[in-house]
Design an enzyme around this catalytic site. Structure first.
Site, PDB file in Angstrom:
ATOM      1  N   LYS A 101       0.677  -1.312  -0.050  1.00 32.02           N
ATOM      2  CA  LYS A 101      -0.084   0.149   0.051  1.00 32.02           C
ATOM      3  C   LYS A 101       0.851   1.280   0.061  1.00 32.02           C
ATOM      4  CE  LYS A 101      -3.883  -2.054   2.331  1.00 32.02           C
ATOM      5  NZ  LYS A 101      -4.976  -2.027   3.270  1.00 32.02           N
ATOM      6  N   ARG A 131       2.597  -6.102   9.210  1.00 31.72           N
ATOM      7  CA  ARG A 131       1.823  -5.115   9.901  1.00 31.72           C
ATOM      8  C   ARG A 131       2.583  -4.890  11.418  1.00 31.72           C
ATOM      9  NH1 ARG A 131      -3.813  -7.404   7.745  1.00 31.72           N
ATOM     10  NH2 ARG A 131      -4.005  -6.200   5.661  1.00 31.72           N
ATOM     11  N   ASN A 158      -2.193   0.089   6.673  1.00 27.75           N
ATOM     12  CA  ASN A 158      -1.707  -1.056   7.338  1.00 27.75           C
ATOM     13  C   ASN A 158      -0.610  -1.703   6.330  1.00 27.75           C
ATOM     14  OD1 ASN A 158      -3.608  -1.972   5.580  1.00 27.75           O
ATOM     15  ND2 ASN A 158      -4.473  -3.014   7.178  1.00 27.75           N
ATOM     16  N   GLU A 199      -9.762 -11.073  -7.251  1.00 28.55           N
ATOM     17  CA  GLU A 199      -8.720  -9.951  -7.096  1.00 28.55           C
ATOM     18  C   GLU A 199      -7.563  -9.957  -8.168  1.00 28.55           C
ATOM     19  OE1 GLU A 199      -9.843  -8.857  -2.205  1.00 28.55           O
ATOM     20  OE2 GLU A 199      -7.817  -9.603  -3.039  1.00 28.55           O
ATOM     21  N   THR A 233      -4.990  -7.072  10.890  1.00 30.79           N
ATOM     22  CA  THR A 233      -5.451  -5.824  10.212  1.00 30.79           C
ATOM     23  C   THR A 233      -4.899  -4.719  10.980  1.00 30.79           C
ATOM     24  OG1 THR A 233      -7.284  -6.926   9.220  1.00 30.79           O
ATOM     25  CG2 THR A 233      -7.477  -4.456   8.939  1.00 30.79           C
ATOM     26  N   HIS A 250      -2.097  -5.488   1.650  1.00 27.45           N
ATOM     27  CA  HIS A 250      -3.567  -6.048   1.539  1.00 27.45           C
ATOM     28  C   HIS A 250      -3.319  -7.437   1.045  1.00 27.45           C
ATOM     29  CE1 HIS A 250      -7.781  -7.127   0.143  1.00 27.45           C
ATOM     30  NE2 HIS A 250      -7.078  -7.484  -0.789  1.00 27.45           N
ATOM     31  N   TYR A 303     -12.325  -2.111  -3.720  1.00 28.67           N
ATOM     32  CA  TYR A 303     -13.071  -2.312  -2.255  1.00 28.67           C
ATOM     33  C   TYR A 303     -14.538  -2.075  -1.999  1.00 28.67           C
ATOM     34  CZ  TYR A 303      -8.222  -2.246  -0.049  1.00 28.67           C
ATOM     35  OH  TYR A 303      -7.119  -2.647   0.549  1.00 28.67           O
TER      36      TYR A 303
HETATM   37  P1  CMP Z   1      -7.189  -4.710   3.886  1.00 24.86           P
HETATM   38  O1  CMP Z   1      -6.825  -5.870   4.035  1.00 24.86           O
HETATM   39  O2  CMP Z   1      -6.851  -3.907   2.690  1.00 24.86           O
HETATM   40  O3  CMP Z   1      -8.912  -4.806   3.718  1.00 24.86           O
HETATM   41  C1  CMP Z   1      -9.869  -3.511   3.989  1.00 24.86           C
HETATM   42  C2  CMP Z   1      -9.027  -2.422   4.600  1.00 24.86           C
HETATM   43  O4  CMP Z   1      -9.786  -1.264   5.216  1.00 24.86           O
HETATM   44  C3  CMP Z   1      -7.990  -2.986   5.457  1.00 24.86           C
HETATM   45  O5  CMP Z   1      -7.236  -3.614   4.944  1.00 24.86           O
HETATM   46  C4  CMP Z   1      -7.858  -1.483   6.286  1.00 24.86           C
HETATM   47  O6  CMP Z   1      -6.622  -1.053   5.764  1.00 24.86           O
HETATM   48  C5  CMP Z   1      -9.178  -0.864   6.212  1.00 24.86           C
HETATM   49  N1  CMP Z   1      -9.789  -0.711   7.373  1.00 24.86           N
HETATM   50  C6  CMP Z   1     -10.318  -1.610   8.206  1.00 24.86           C
HETATM   51  N2  CMP Z   1     -10.787  -1.009   9.129  1.00 24.86           N
HETATM   52  C7  CMP Z   1     -10.469  -0.020   9.232  1.00 24.86           C
HETATM   53  C8  CMP Z   1     -11.086   1.271  10.192  1.00 24.86           C
HETATM   54  N3  CMP Z   1     -11.581   1.090  11.214  1.00 24.86           N
HETATM   55  N4  CMP Z   1     -10.546   2.494   9.592  1.00 24.86           N
HETATM   56  C9  CMP Z   1      -9.896   2.847   8.697  1.00 24.86           C
HETATM   57  N5  CMP Z   1      -9.646   1.702   7.617  1.00 24.86           N
HETATM   58  C10 CMP Z   1      -9.839   0.567   8.090  1.00 24.86           C
END
Ligand code: CMP
Length: 140
Positions: free
Chosen positions: A11, A104, A114, A128, A93, A117, A51
């Site tokens: 990311k 992470r 984070n 995907e 996450t 993905h 997304y």
């Molecule tokens: P990812 O695995 O890319 O899938 C969905 C993404 O949403 C997740 O990683 C986070 O980066 C993001 N995400 C999940 N929860 C939150 C949150 N509470 N606030 C902001 N971003 C979030």
């Protein structure tokens, strides 16, 4: 366990800090092969479509803006049980909950920013991967 492929995204928070190589090393140390990889800049529309499943979540707008803010590296990782293995290598996450040694835990800045993905299941992995790569780009 079967050989699988999973979609990974490094990311913007990680590309900005020049962490692509360090993150790729984590995948390779875990036995995952990077069988396709490209650095791209997502549009808001492309990030939004990727997304879409999170469209109703309060963080959706922020998530799309972040993913479209700077380049990302999209990748296909291959290996035995690659989908689950990649999720283990990434860690939880929220980096505050991520196990020591995971990507992470070591690199992520927040739950939103984070660093990586990874697909969460075989069906989403197939979808995907097809979103970013053509069959011609997957040479194994
Ligand atoms: P990812 O695995 O890319 O899938 C969905 C993404 O949403 C997740 O990683 C986070 O980066 C993001 N995400 C999940 N929860 C939150 C949150 N509470 N606030 C902001 N971003 C979030």
């Amino acid at each position: 366990m079967a050989i699988e492929r999973t979609l990974s995204i490094i990311k913007p928070d990680a590309t900005r800090r020049n962490l692509t190589g360090k993150i790729n090393a984590k995948f390779e140390e875990a036995g995952l092969r990077i069988v396709a990889q490209k650095r791209i800049k997502l549009s808001m529309e492309q990030a939004g479509k990727f997304y879409e499943v999170h469209k109703e979540r309060p963080f959706y707008g922020e998530l799309c803006e972040f993913m479209a803010s700077e380049p990302v590296v999209v990748q296909v990782l291959e290996g035995e049980g690659a989908i689950l293995k990649n999720r283990e290598v990434m860690g939880a996450t929220n980096p505050a909950d991520a196990a020591p040694g995971t990507i992470r835990a070591e690199f992520a800045e927040s739950v939103g920013e984070n660093s990586v993905h990874g697909s969460d299941a075989p069906e989403t992995a197939a979808q995907e991967i097809a979103y970013f790569f053509s069959g011609l780009e997957l040479v194994g």
